[in-house]
Design a protein around this motif. Structure first.
Motif, short mmCIF file in Angstrom:
data_model
loop_
_atom_site.label_atom_id
_atom_site.label_comp_id
_atom_site.label_asym_id
_atom_site.label_seq_id
_atom_site.Cartn_x
_atom_site.Cartn_y
_atom_site.Cartn_z
N ILE A 151 5.63 11.81 1.70
CA ILE A 151 5.87 11.72 0.27
C ILE A 151 5.54 13.03 -0.43
O ILE A 151 6.31 13.53 -1.26
CB ILE A 151 5.04 10.56 -0.33
CG1 ILE A 151 5.56 9.22 0.21
CG2 ILE A 151 5.07 10.58 -1.85
CD1 ILE A 151 4.74 8.04 -0.20
N LYS A 186 0.82 -1.22 0.00
CA LYS A 186 0.00 0.00 0.00
C LYS A 186 0.86 1.27 0.00
O LYS A 186 0.55 2.24 -0.70
CB LYS A 186 -0.93 0.02 1.22
CG LYS A 186 -1.66 -1.27 1.50
CD LYS A 186 -2.51 -1.72 0.36
CE LYS A 186 -3.25 -3.01 0.73
NZ LYS A 186 -2.35 -4.13 1.05
N LEU A 187 1.92 1.27 0.80
CA LEU A 187 2.75 2.47 0.90
C LEU A 187 3.49 2.74 -0.41
O LEU A 187 3.77 3.88 -0.75
CB LEU A 187 3.75 2.33 2.05
CG LEU A 187 3.12 2.17 3.44
CD1 LEU A 187 4.20 2.07 4.51
CD2 LEU A 187 2.18 3.33 3.75
N GLY A 217 2.03 9.29 3.86
CA GLY A 217 1.50 10.07 2.75
C GLY A 217 1.95 11.52 2.79
O GLY A 217 2.25 12.13 1.76
N GLY A 254 0.04 5.35 7.86
CA GLY A 254 -0.31 5.66 6.47
C GLY A 254 -0.49 7.14 6.24
O GLY A 254 -0.02 7.68 5.22
N PHE A 277 -1.25 7.45 -5.75
CA PHE A 277 -2.39 8.15 -5.18
C PHE A 277 -2.21 9.66 -5.26
O PHE A 277 -3.18 10.39 -5.49
CB PHE A 277 -2.59 7.72 -3.72
CG PHE A 277 -2.98 6.28 -3.56
CD1 PHE A 277 -3.65 5.61 -4.57
CD2 PHE A 277 -2.67 5.59 -2.40
CE1 PHE A 277 -4.01 4.27 -4.44
CE2 PHE A 277 -3.02 4.25 -2.25
CZ PHE A 277 -3.69 3.60 -3.27
N VAL A 278 -0.98 10.11 -5.08
CA VAL A 278 -0.71 11.55 -5.22
C VAL A 278 -0.96 11.99 -6.66
O VAL A 278 -1.53 13.06 -6.91
CB VAL A 278 0.74 11.85 -4.80
CG1 VAL A 278 1.09 13.31 -5.11
CG2 VAL A 278 0.93 11.57 -3.31
N LEU A 289 -5.18 6.43 0.92
CA LEU A 289 -4.14 5.55 1.44
C LEU A 289 -4.54 4.98 2.80
O LEU A 289 -4.46 3.77 3.04
CB LEU A 289 -2.82 6.31 1.56
CG LEU A 289 -1.62 5.53 2.12
CD1 LEU A 289 -1.33 4.30 1.27
CD2 LEU A 289 -0.39 6.43 2.21
N SER A 340 -5.49 12.17 -1.38
CA SER A 340 -4.56 11.06 -1.50
C SER A 340 -4.28 10.39 -0.17
O SER A 340 -4.14 9.17 -0.09
CB SER A 340 -3.24 11.55 -2.14
OG SER A 340 -2.65 12.57 -1.36
N LYS A 341 -4.23 11.16 0.92
CA LYS A 341 -3.98 10.58 2.25
C LYS A 341 -5.18 9.78 2.72
O LYS A 341 -5.04 8.71 3.33
CB LYS A 341 -3.66 11.68 3.27
CG LYS A 341 -2.25 12.24 3.19
CD LYS A 341 -2.07 13.10 1.96
CE LYS A 341 -0.74 13.79 1.92
NZ LYS A 341 -0.59 14.63 0.71
N ALA A 347 1.50 4.90 -2.73
CA ALA A 347 1.25 6.28 -2.32
C ALA A 347 1.60 7.29 -3.42
O ALA A 347 0.83 8.25 -3.63
CB ALA A 347 2.01 6.59 -1.03
#
Length: 275
Positions: free
Chosen positions: A222, A129-130, A219, A215, A136-137, A150, A146-147, A133
Motif C-alpha cells: 500500500i 484489518k487490511l 502494508g 499483513g 494506519f498509513v 497492522l 504503520s506496518k 491499512a
C-alpha cells in the motif's frame, strides 16, 4: 495313552513358517514423497504450458522465477528488503502476540468482565484489518510504524481468541485441588492455567505467523519504499510478471520456514505433554 502322546515333542509336525510380515512404508516418508510428487507435477505442468498454452507475459515460468530469485540473492539486492519485512513481522508479532496472551489469560479467568467486553471485542475483530491499512498509513506514516500496527492488530486477535479459549478450558478439578492445598491465585496460574493453555497459545501463534507475514507485505504494497511488498509493487508497476511471482514465492517460502520454527517451539513448550 494314544500314539500321538507317545511321540517326542520334536516329532510333532509344526505348521510351516510363512514369510515374515511386510512392513509398510513409514507414514512420514510416504507423506513427504506425496508432497514432492505434487510439487513436481505442478511445476512441471506450469513449465510445459508456459509459452505453449499460456503467454509467458501473463504467467512467466518456474525456471524464470527461479532465475530471478537466484539473481536477487546473487547480487544481494533482496536482502535489505527481506530484513525490513522480517523486522516488521517480528516486532508486530511480538507486540500483538504478547498483548493477546495477557488479555486472553485475564479475560479467560474473569468471565463477568469477558461477558461485558465480548460485543466490543467482536466489533473490533469484525473490522477488515487490511482495509484499515490506509488509515494506519495516515495515522502512523509510511514507515515502520504503520506496518507494526497492522501486523500487531492481526496477531493480537488470532492469539487472543486461542488463549482466551485455553484459559477457560482448564479443568476446574485441578484448580479446586490447589485451592484446597492453600495455593494462591498466582500459583494456580503458574501451575495449572498456563501449562493447560500453552497448547492453545501455540496454536494461535501458528495461525498468526503466516497472517502476520501477509499483513507486513500488504502494508508495504500500500505504501512503502522498502520491503518485499515494495519489490512486488515495483515489479507490478513495470508489468514484470516474473518479478511479481518471484516476490510472492519468496513470501511463501518465508512463511513456511517461520511456521516450521513455531511448530518446533510448540514441541519444545509442550514436551511435558508428549512425555
Amino acid at each position: 495313552m494314544s500314539e500321538t502322546e507317545t511321540l517326542p515333542r520334536s516329532a510333532v509336525a509344526s505348521p510351516p513358517a510363512g514369510p515374515p510380515p511386510r512392513r509398510g512404508m513409514n507414514p512420514k516418508v510416504k507423506i513427504a514423497l506425496g508432497q514432492i510428487a505434487v510439487v513436481i507435477v505442478w511445476l512441471g505442468s506450469w513449465e510445459l504450458m508456459s509459452g505453449r498454452v499460456i503467454d509467458p507475459f501473463f504467467s512467466s515460468s518456474p525456471s524464470a522465477v527461479g532465475q530471478q530469485l537466484m539473481e536477487w540473492f546473487r547480487t544481494g539486492s533482496i536482502w535489505p528488503h527481506l530484513l525490513i519485512t522480517l523486522q516488521e513481522f517480528g516486532v508486530g508479532l511480538f507486540v500483538g502476540g504478547l498483548a493477546g496472551v495477557l488479555v486472553g489469560f485475564t479475560l479467560g479467568r474473569l468471565p463477568t468482565t469477558a461477558a461485558v467486553l465480548n460485543p466490543f471485542v467482536t466489533v473490533v475483530y469484525s473490522m477488515p484489518k487490511l482495509a484499515l491499512a490506509p488509515l494506519f498509513v495516515l495515522w502512523f506514516g509510511i514507515g515502520f510504524g504503520s506496518k507494526i500496527v497492522l501486523v500487531g492488530l492481526i496477531s493480537f486477535f488470532l492469539v487472543f481468541y486461542n488463549t482466551f479459549t485455553g484459559a477457560r478450558d482448564v479443568d476446574p478439578l485441578f484448580i479446586d485441588s490447589l485451592r484446597i492445598m492453600g495455593a494462591n491465585r498466582l500459583t494456580i496460574y503458574r501451575r495449572v492455567v498456563m501449562p493447560s493453555a500453552v497448547v492453545w497459545v501455540m496454536t494461535g501463534l501458528r495461525i498468526a505467523v503466516p497472517q502476520a507475514v501477509i499483513g507486513a507485505v500488504v502494508g508495504e504494497l500500500i505504501s512503502s519504499n522498502q520491503g518485499v511488498g515494495y519489490v512486488i509493487a515495483n515489479a507490478a508497476a513495470f508489468f514484470n510478471t516474473t518479478g511479481v511471482l518471484a516476490g510472492v514465492a519468496l513470501v511463501a517460502c518465508v512463511s513456511v520456514v517461520l511456521s516450521q520454527m513455531i511448530i518446533m517451539l510448540e514441541r519444545w513448550a509442550t514436551r511435558w505433554k508428549q512425555g
